[in-house]
Write an enzyme that holds these catalytic residues in place. Structure first.
Site, PDB file in Angstrom:
ATOM      1  N   ASP A   8     -15.304  46.135  85.148  1.00  0.00           N
ATOM      2  CA  ASP A   8     -14.192  45.201  85.304  1.00  0.00           C
ATOM      3  C   ASP A   8     -13.883  44.646  83.918  1.00  0.00           C
ATOM      4  OD1 ASP A   8     -12.397  43.317  86.650  1.00  0.00           O
ATOM      5  OD2 ASP A   8     -13.941  41.822  86.213  1.00  0.00           O
ATOM      6  N   ASP A  10     -11.660  41.236  82.949  1.00  0.00           N
ATOM      7  CA  ASP A  10     -11.710  39.773  82.835  1.00  0.00           C
ATOM      8  C   ASP A  10     -12.991  39.241  83.481  1.00  0.00           C
ATOM      9  OD1 ASP A  10      -8.374  38.589  82.680  1.00  0.00           O
ATOM     10  OD2 ASP A  10      -8.958  40.684  82.604  1.00  0.00           O
ATOM     11  N   ASP A 166     -17.948  41.015  87.733  1.00  0.00           N
ATOM     12  CA  ASP A 166     -18.421  39.634  87.851  1.00  0.00           C
ATOM     13  C   ASP A 166     -18.007  38.959  89.147  1.00  0.00           C
ATOM     14  OD1 ASP A 166     -15.631  39.577  86.793  1.00  0.00           O
ATOM     15  OD2 ASP A 166     -15.962  37.415  86.873  1.00  0.00           O
TER      16      ASP A 166
END
Length: 216
Positions: A8, A10, A166
C-alpha cells in the site's frame, strides 16, 4: 526469483498525512466549510479520494457540493503532494534489501492514480516494477482486482506474493486475493483494528517486513 512484495502507499510506504490534510482543508475552505485536523483526516483515508472528501465534508453535504470540493482538492493536491510527504523510516532500505534479494516490488493503492504514479516515480524510481492506483477501471480495495492485476503484470502467482499495508482494508484485500499479508503498525490505523483482520504477521517497523518475508 519469481516472488513479489506489494505495498500500500499512504500510511505504509509514505507518510502523506500532512499533504493530504492541507489539500482537504484547501478544498473545504473553497466551499466555506470548517477545516479538519490531521488526526481527523487520518481516520478518513484508505477508501479512495471520493470517500475521503465525503467524510471530510460536514454531515448532510449533498453530492453536488461534494463534487465541487473534490474538484478543488484534486488540482491542489497534484501541485502540493510532495510538500511534506516522505518515506517512513527504514522504507528505502527495506525496498533496496528486498530488491537485492530478488523480489519484484509493486504498489497497489486506493489513492487517485495520478498521485500514485507521480509519487512512486519521483520517490521510489526503479525500485518498483508496477504501481497501481485508482484509475476508475477496477473496484477499489478491499476488492482484490487491483492486487491481482499488479501480480498479473509481474507474472507472479498469489501464493508467491506478500501484501504489506497499514489498514484493515489492506488485510481484507490480501485475503480476498489469496496473498499473504503483513500489517504495518506504523501507519494510519491502530494495531487492534489491524489484528482483528488476522494478517499473517505484524510489522512494527519497516525492517520487520524484511524479517517476515525473508524468514530471517
Amino acid at each position: 526469483m519469481n516472488k513479489a512484495v506489494i505495498f500500500d502507499l499512504d500510511g505504509t510506504l509514505l507518510n502523506t498525512l500532512g499533504d493530504l490534510t492541507a489539500a482537504v482543508n484547501h478544498a473545504l475552505s473553497d466551499q466555506g466549510f470548517p477545516t479538519r485536523t490531521e488526526a481527523q483526516v487520518r481516520t478518513f483515508v484508505g477508501d479512495g479520494v471520493k470517500e475521503l472528501i465525503a467524510r471530510a465534508c460536514p454531515p448532510g453535504t449533498d453530492a453536488e457540493t461534494q463534487a465541487a470540493v473534490l474538484a478543488a482538492y484534486l488540482p491542489y493536491y497534484a501541485d502540493h503532494n510532495m510538500d511534506r510527504t516522505a518515506p517512513y523510516p527504514g522504507v528505502m532500505d527495506l525496498l533496496s534489501d528486498l530488491k537485492a534479494a530478488g523480489y519484484r516490488l509493486g504498489v497497489v493503492s486506493n489513492k487517485h492514480d495520478a498521485g500514485v504514479q507521480t509519487l512512486c516515480a519521483h520517490i521510489f524510481g526503479a525500485f518498483l516494477d508496477v504501481a497501481v492506483g485508482n484509475d476508475g477501471t477496477r473496484p477499489l480495495k478491499p476488492a482484490p482486482d487491483g492486487l491481482l492485476y499488479a501480480l498479473e503484470q509481474m507474472g507472479i502467482s498469489p501464493e508467491n506474493a506478500w501484501y504489506v499495508g497499514d489498514s484493515a482494508v489492506d488485510v481484507q484485500t490480501a485475503h480476498a486475493a489469496g496473498v499473504k499479508c503483513v500489517a504495518a503498525a506504523w501507519g494510519f490505523q491502530d494495531i487492534e483494528r489491524l489484528m482483528g483482520e488476522n494478517p499473517a504477521a505484524l510489522a512494527r517497523k519497516a525492517v520487520d517486513v524484511k524479517a517476515v518475508v525473508l524468514g530471517k
